[in-house]
Scaffold this motif. Structure first.
Motif, PDB file in Angstrom:
ATOM      1  N   ASP A  47      -1.349   5.438   9.028  1.00 17.65           N
ATOM      2  CA  ASP A  47      -1.062   4.068   8.605  1.00 17.65           C
ATOM      3  C   ASP A  47       0.450   3.942   8.415  1.00 17.65           C
ATOM      4  O   ASP A  47       0.932   3.669   7.326  1.00 17.65           O
ATOM      5  N   SER A  48       1.161   4.139   9.488  1.00  8.46           N
ATOM      6  CA  SER A  48       2.631   4.199   9.408  1.00  8.46           C
ATOM      7  C   SER A  48       3.239   2.831   9.130  1.00  8.46           C
ATOM      8  O   SER A  48       2.690   1.805   9.528  1.00  8.46           O
ATOM      9  N   GLY A  96       0.081   8.573   5.356  1.00 12.25           N
ATOM     10  CA  GLY A  96       1.041   7.477   5.249  1.00 12.25           C
ATOM     11  C   GLY A  96       2.054   7.447   6.372  1.00 12.25           C
ATOM     12  O   GLY A  96       2.542   6.393   6.747  1.00 12.25           O
ATOM     13  N   ARG A  98       0.821  -1.212   0.000  1.00 15.47           N
ATOM     14  CA  ARG A  98       0.000   0.000   0.000  1.00 15.47           C
ATOM     15  C   ARG A  98       0.854   1.261   0.000  1.00 15.47           C
ATOM     16  O   ARG A  98       0.410   2.299  -0.450  1.00 15.47           O
ATOM     17  N   TYR A  99       2.089   1.175   0.444  1.00 12.81           N
ATOM     18  CA  TYR A  99       2.954   2.361   0.444  1.00 12.81           C
ATOM     19  C   TYR A  99       3.407   2.699  -0.973  1.00 12.81           C
ATOM     20  O   TYR A  99       3.652   3.850  -1.275  1.00 12.81           O
ATOM     21  N   LEU A 138       0.512   4.697  -2.123  1.00  9.39           N
ATOM     22  CA  LEU A 138       0.566   6.048  -1.559  1.00  9.39           C
ATOM     23  C   LEU A 138       1.567   6.923  -2.302  1.00  9.39           C
ATOM     24  O   LEU A 138       1.291   8.089  -2.584  1.00  9.39           O
TER      25      LEU A 138
END
Length: 73
Positions: A69-70, A65, A21-22, A25
Motif C-alpha cells: 500500500d505504497s 506500507g 493511514r500512513y 502505520l
C-alpha cells in the motif's frame, strides 16, 4: 500542476490536519516490538526470541506500507 490549498499556521508553514493511514502505520510499527518484549520477559519465550519475533512483525508492517500500500505522490 495541481496543488492543494492547506491552511497556514501564520508562520508560512502549512498545517495538514487530516489523519491518513500512513500515520496509523507509523503508530503500529512499535507495537509488535513492545508485545514481543513483554512476552519475552513475562512469558516462557526468551527475551531475545520475543524481540526477534516482534521485530519481524514490525518489519512486515513497514514492508506492507512501502510495497503493498505504497504512498502516491
Amino acid at each position: 500542476m495541481a496543488t492543494r490549498n492547506r491552511p497556514s499556521d501564520g508562520t508560512g508553514q502549512r498545517v495538514d490536519q487530516s489523519f491518513e493511514r500512513y500515520d496509523l502505520l507509523l503508530a503500529v510499527v512499535p507495537l509488535p516490538m513492545a508485545v514481543g518484549a513483554a512476552v519475552g520477559t513475562a512469558g516462557s519465550v526468551s527475551p531475545v526470541g520475543g524481540l526477534g519475533l516482534g521485530s519481524f512483525l514490525s518489519l512486515l508492517v513497514v514492508l506492507y506500507g512501502l510495497f503493498v500500500d505504497s504512498p502516491s505522490a
